[in-house]
Design an enzyme around this catalytic site. Structure first.
Site, PDB file in Angstrom:
ATOM      1  N   LYS A   1       0.831  -1.206   0.000  1.00  0.00           N
ATOM      2  CA  LYS A   1       0.000   0.000   0.000  1.00  0.00           C
ATOM      3  C   LYS A   1       0.870   1.262   0.000  1.00  0.00           C
ATOM      4  CE  LYS A   1      -3.555  -0.167   2.568  1.00  0.00           C
ATOM      5  NZ  LYS A   1      -4.873  -0.019   3.168  1.00  0.00           N
TER       6      LYS A   1
ATOM      7  N   ARG B   1      -3.204   3.341   8.660  1.00  0.00           N
ATOM      8  CA  ARG B   1      -3.582   2.072   8.021  1.00  0.00           C
ATOM      9  C   ARG B   1      -2.396   1.121   7.943  1.00  0.00           C
ATOM     10  NH1 ARG B   1      -6.720   5.756   4.760  1.00  0.00           N
ATOM     11  NH2 ARG B   1      -8.873   5.032   4.593  1.00  0.00           N
TER      12      ARG B   1
ATOM     13  N   GLY C   1      -8.222  -7.031   5.112  1.00  0.00           N
ATOM     14  CA  GLY C   1      -9.066  -7.082   6.305  1.00  0.00           C
ATOM     15  C   GLY C   1      -8.438  -7.783   7.501  1.00  0.00           C
TER      16      GLY C   1
ATOM     17  N   MET D   1      -5.576  -6.884   9.182  1.00  0.00           N
ATOM     18  CA  MET D   1      -4.932  -6.013  10.177  1.00  0.00           C
ATOM     19  C   MET D   1      -5.779  -4.748  10.376  1.00  0.00           C
ATOM     20  SD  MET D   1      -0.932  -6.640   9.308  1.00  0.00           S
ATOM     21  CE  MET D   1      -1.053  -6.211   7.590  1.00  0.00           C
TER      22      MET D   1
ATOM     23  N   ARG E   1      -3.669  -0.803  -6.264  1.00  0.00           N
ATOM     24  CA  ARG E   1      -2.781  -1.959  -6.387  1.00  0.00           C
ATOM     25  C   ARG E   1      -3.166  -2.697  -7.657  1.00  0.00           C
ATOM     26  NH1 ARG E   1      -5.946  -5.678  -1.928  1.00  0.00           N
ATOM     27  NH2 ARG E   1      -7.840  -5.529  -3.132  1.00  0.00           N
TER      28      ARG E   1
ATOM     29  N   HIS F   1      -1.914 -42.882  -0.555  1.00  0.00           N
ATOM     30  CA  HIS F   1      -2.188 -43.675  -1.752  1.00  0.00           C
ATOM     31  C   HIS F   1      -3.398 -43.123  -2.493  1.00  0.00           C
ATOM     32  CE1 HIS F   1      -4.034 -47.013  -3.989  1.00  0.00           C
ATOM     33  NE2 HIS F   1      -2.781 -47.287  -4.292  1.00  0.00           N
TER      34      HIS F   1
ATOM     35  N   SER G   1      16.316 -40.600 -12.375  1.00  0.00           N
ATOM     36  CA  SER G   1      15.022 -39.939 -12.210  1.00  0.00           C
ATOM     37  C   SER G   1      14.760 -39.826 -10.703  1.00  0.00           C
ATOM     38  CB  SER G   1      13.920 -40.754 -12.885  1.00  0.00           C
ATOM     39  OG  SER G   1      12.679 -40.130 -12.656  1.00  0.00           O
TER      40      SER G   1
ATOM     41  N   CYS H   1      10.335 -37.781 -11.196  1.00  0.00           N
ATOM     42  CA  CYS H   1       9.040 -38.396 -11.453  1.00  0.00           C
ATOM     43  C   CYS H   1       8.186 -38.482 -10.188  1.00  0.00           C
ATOM     44  CB  CYS H   1       9.193 -39.765 -12.089  1.00  0.00           C
ATOM     45  SG  CYS H   1      10.066 -40.939 -11.051  1.00  0.00           S
TER      46      CYS H   1
ATOM     47  N   TYR I   1      14.202 -33.087 -17.534  1.00  0.00           N
ATOM     48  CA  TYR I   1      12.755 -33.237 -17.689  1.00  0.00           C
ATOM     49  C   TYR I   1      12.063 -33.393 -16.337  1.00  0.00           C
ATOM     50  CZ  TYR I   1      13.372 -38.297 -16.956  1.00  0.00           C
ATOM     51  OH  TYR I   1      13.667 -39.523 -16.432  1.00  0.00           O
TER      52      TYR I   1
HETATM   53  C1  PEP Z   1       8.756 -41.529  -5.809  1.00  0.00           C
HETATM   54  O1  PEP Z   1       9.098 -42.118  -4.791  1.00  0.00           O
HETATM   55  O2  PEP Z   1       8.849 -40.292  -5.951  1.00  0.00           O
HETATM   56  C2  PEP Z   1       8.162 -42.263  -6.927  1.00  0.00           C
HETATM   57  C3  PEP Z   1       7.896 -41.675  -8.076  1.00  0.00           C
HETATM   58  O3  PEP Z   1       7.856 -43.571  -6.691  1.00  0.00           O
HETATM   59  P1  PEP Z   1       6.533 -44.035  -5.907  1.00  0.00           P
HETATM   60  O4  PEP Z   1       5.706 -42.828  -5.649  1.00  0.00           O
HETATM   61  O5  PEP Z   1       5.874 -45.013  -6.799  1.00  0.00           O
HETATM   62  O6  PEP Z   1       7.138 -44.624  -4.695  1.00  0.00           O
END
Ligand code: PEP
Ligand code: MG
Length: 882
Positions: free
Chosen positions: A22, A91, A100, A102, A335, A448, A770, A838, A858
């Protein structure tokens, strides 16, 4: 000497850290020559000092006094002068907007003596008493903690006594009486009369704003918005201007374009004869801003031109708070305005078309989090009842269907179903596939249920701990409420809310566009998304691959722009009818039995891989050898014990008894740290060899059919190079025996801390790395990924031990350090080592940026997060804004 106070004329919009958003913008507007009341900003640094030491920084009071003098001379009024007092507003305003959360205190400087002077100078006695009653209530509640309701009750009873419905209808004498009563309330609570020294009032107000940084609601807000707790707030002190000085005065908010659609024009609200907080508090109904053109055409025109100046200067949608005092326009705040996710894309594209910004700047102004919001279907909440409970919003979307409590019934159901479980395990996959939504009472965002649901694009709310799930009884309870199988439930994966009804759902046009069902030009939103994606793809260095293990997912990943599969998990390929084969493998006593079980699995695996390689023809497919502990494929210990105990001598239960002893034999206290990943490959003869054989044969088959298969083999859970070397030697032996197979790179996951620490050794045997950041996070922190998000994290977030779940966004300092070490170690040995990630972090916006900065090649993520990763990889590659 360090200064803790900046006049508005001396700051600028690049000083947000010190002056808060501000303050920095007030300074910028002042420099642009816009009509901002004179004032100054006390820095966030002063606040931090006060919060750390309990004392104001030395010299601050004198410095404030000097700046007040400057405001006095600019306004031609003095603080505390009873004849015509200068009044000030105080302010809050931190680096990041915390609307809102503070405090604000208006009319500082007014006293018993000053109220008469103000009445005389303004020629409006009613106005003077109105200011005074506002000061006493605001000061009383914020500085001294007097309960605000007491002031509100007194105000309401005065309205009743005067027979009026609204505050502006109260007369001067009504307000004078009200002030007397407010002073009594103040005295009763503080034991002191209302302070009559303006300097004391100002200091009290400044301290109250500083302290308001640490109120519970401000802390909660910061936690939710990931704003650090140690920034502190600045305090903006400004000469008061009055929107409550009669019909030619008023106050309002304005946007330079529609924050919902991006359409240009004058949008906002106006409230005649009122002060700022009346608009925000929604006490009275506001008018559409266009009405101001009729009420006060010159002010409306000036506002329009100020808005144009601001849009041109900030090159973005701005929102403004303004006040008109007897026909004179004042700007109190601006802003870069908040907007919906859709408007962010649309406005960015519009600004490009208008020549205001270039495409790179447009790309900087959108982000993956907003794109994710646009990709999930939403509930139409108009007319929705109260939710019955709220859990962890683990996989976004809006799902409604009939409740079922087990996977078999979910798979058999005809209409849409919501699978409700305490928690899920790999066995639930068919049910999860069949369900539109998944609701669990345990687990967090990387349980999971959550991981699989996100992978499948299913809506999931997990860890709804109020649910008492009785799967046997086919019902759950929330408090006194009982929900039975077949009841209709709506699960909102964006908010975690659960409704006991079927709410209407709207599909996402953005997903339909990625699916190829809608043209880029089908709407301004889709067109804007298309343009940002194209730019991101053009500038990004990171490749984006998919975590996919079915041909359907692989096909979707390809449509969504994946350059390959970075993680094809194989565990789901061992479920369903194939479990019997896995059981045979585990129960086999002779080598011949083992061979027979593996021989039966081989053609099935080969078919799995052939189909995926076909869908991904010409693109790499990284197949991970089996990872989870084998006993996950066996029936549960509890079930077997119950069944066999009921009839210990029943010959029909012979198989169960054999199974029970196998399950007991394989029982592990910490299965995640047990016989899984590469350890399985080394301890279960023939298992990995069978998978490698299937991969080789599938590739040979595809090549013979004229395809261009590019499989890669990935070994999970390696902690030492010798583990990998052994698996690699066996895999090479197997592949050498497969006629017609193309060369197949063999690499490893880096998901055990020791692998990261010895990456140089491991790189000798790995053609690619990976990062499995799910396990790497679990093992680096020592947090069980299936448990902590529902149990420990809520408390850790509350206590400020963590700001966000390290399973969601990469922990740069800890896990990230291991990632950097492994990249350095691996590339030192093998400079051309391909490295990706991954784990779930591969689709998280902040983590994608980290992986870009760390030099990965990647990221791989679930199909629905591919566009998000593409966009973020593009944003990460942009040069810093000029
Ligand atoms: C991981 O552990 O990041 C992975 C990709 O394998 P998983 O989640 O299958 O254990
Ligand atoms: Mg893992």
């Amino acid at each position: 000497m360090r200064t803790y106070v900046y006049d508005f004329a001396d700051g600028g919009m690049d000083m947000k850290d010190l002056l808060g958003g501000k303050g920095a913008n007030l300074a910028e507007m002042t420099r642009l020559g816009l009509p901002v009341p004179p004032g100054f900003t006390i820095t966030t640094e002063a606040c931090r000092t006060y919060l750390d030491t309990g004392d104001l920084p030395e010299g601050l009071s004198a410095c404030v006094a000097a700046h007040v003098s400057r405001v006095e001379s600019l306004m031609g009024r003095e603080l505390g002068n009873p004849a015509d007092p200068l009044l000030l507003s105080v302010r809050s305003g931190g680096r990041f907007s915390m609307p809102g959360m503070m405090e604000t205190i208006l009319d500082i400087g007014l006293t018993d003596a000053g109220v008469a002077g103000l009445a005389a100078a303004s020629g409006d006695e009613r106005f003077a008493w109105d200011c005074y009653r506002r000061l006493i209530s605001m000061y009383g509640s914020t500085v001294e903690g007097v309960p605000g309701e007491e002031f509100e009750q007194a105000l309401a009873s005065h309205r009743r006594a005067a027979g009026v419905a609204t505050d502006p209808e109260l007369s001067a004498s009504d307000l004078r009486d009200l002030v007397e009563e407010y002073k009594k309330i103040f005295h009763a609570h503080t034991g002191r009369p209302f302070p009559q020294d303006p300097a004391e009032q100002l200091e009290g107000a400044v301290l109250a704003v500083f302290r308001s940084w640490n109120t519970e609601r401000a802390r909660v807000y910061r936690r939710a918005e990931h704003i650090p707790d140690d920034l502190g707030t600045a305090v903006n002190v400004m000469a008061m201007v009055y929107g409550n000085r009669g019909p030619r005065s008023g106050t309002g908010v304005a946007f330079t374009r529609d924050p919902a659609t991006g359409a240009r024009g004058v949008y906002g609200d106006y409230l005649p004869n009122a002060q700022g907080e009346d608009v925000v508090a929604g006490i009275r109904d506001t008018l559409p801003l266009q009405e101001l053109a009729r009420l006060d055409a010159p002010s409306f025109a000036r506002l329009g031109s100020a808005m144009e100046t601001l849009e041109r200067h900030y090159r973005d949608l701005c929102d403004i708070e303004f006040t008109i005092e007897e026909g004179r326009l004042w700007l109190l705040q601006t802003r870069v305005g908040k907007r919906t996710a859709a408007a962010a894309f649309i406005i960015a594209a519009q600004l490009v078309d208008e020549g205001t910004i270039d495409l790179d700047e447009a790309l900087r102004r959108v982000d993956g989090t907003r794109l994710a919001r646009l990709m999930f279907p939403r509930f139409d909440l108009s007319g929705a009842p109260e939710p019955i409970t709220t859990g962890v919003p683990a996989s976004p979307g809006a799902a409604c269907g009939r409740v079922v409590f087990d996977s078999r019934r979910a798979a058999e159901a005809t209409g849409p179903v919501i699978l409700v479980r305490r928690e899920t395990n790999p066995d639930d996959l068919p049910g999860m596939l069949a369900a539109t939504g998944i609701l669990t009472s345990r687990g967090g965002k990387t349980s999971h249920a959550a991981v699989v649901a996100r992978g499948l694009g299913r809506t999931c709310v997990c860890g709804a701990e109020e649910l008492d799930v009785d799967a046997e009884g086919r019902m759950f309870r929330v408090g006194d409420l009982v929900v039975r199988e077949g009841d209709l439930l709506s699960v909102d994966g964006a908010t975690g809310k659960v409704y006991l009804t079927a709410l209407p759902v709207r599909p996402s046009p953005v997903v339909r566009y990625f699916e190829g069902e809608l043209e880029a030009g089908s709407s301004p939103l889709v067109s804007a998304v298309d343009r940002m994606m194209a730019r991101a793809d053009a500038v990004r260095r990171l490749e984006v691959q998919a975590n996919a293990d079915t041909p359907e997912d692989a096909a979707r990943a390809r449509r969504f722009g994946a350059a390959g599969i970075g993680l094809c998990r194989t565990e789901h390929m061992f479920l369903g009818e194939r479990r019997a084969l896995v059981e045979r493998l585990i129960l086999a006593e002779e080598e011949g039995d083992v061979r027979a079980a593996l021989d039966a699995l081989l053609p099935l695996q080969r078919a799995d891989f052939t189909r995926i390689l076909e869908v991904m023809d010409g693109l790499p497919v990284t197949i991970r050898l089996l990872d989870p502990p084998l006993h996950e494929f066996l029936p549960s210990l509890e079930e077997l014990v119950a069944r066999t105990a009921a009839a210990p001598d029943d010959p029909a239960l012979e198989h169960d008894r054999t199974m029970l002893s196998a399950v007991r034999r394989m029982h592990e206290s910490n299965p995640m740290l047990g016989l899984r990943g590469v350890r399985l490959g080394l301890l279960v003869p023939g298992l990995f060899a069978m998978q490698v054989q299937a991969i080789g044969e599938a590739a040979a088959h595809r090549a013979a059919a004229g395809g261009h298969p590019l499989p890669e083999i990935m070994v999970p859970l390696v902690g030492d190079v010798r583990e990998l070397a052994a698996v690699r030697a066996e895999a090479e032996r197997v592949l050498a025996g497969v006629a017609g197979a193309p060369p197949i790179p063999i690499g490893t996951m880096i998901e055990v801390p020791r692998a990261a620490l010895t990456a140089g050794d491991i790189a000798r045997e790995a053609e690619f790395f990976s990062f499995g950041t799910n396990d790497l996070t679990q093992m680096t922190w020592g947090f069980s990924r299936d448990d902590v998000e529902g149990t420990i994290f809520p408390a850790y977030l509350r206590l400020g031990v963590i700001d966000e779940s390290p399973f969601e966004s990469i922990d740069r300092r800890g896990v990230g350090r291991l990632v950097r070490l492994a990249v350095e170690g691996g590339r030192a040995v093998r400079p051309d080592l391909r490295i990706g990630v991954c784990g779930e972090h591969g689709g998280d916006p902040a983590s994608v940026r980290f992986f870009h900065e760390t030099g990965l090649d990647y990221v791989s993520c679930s199909p629905y997060r591919i566009p998000i990763a593409r966009l973020e990889a593009g944003r990460a590659a942009l040069p810093a804004s000029t």
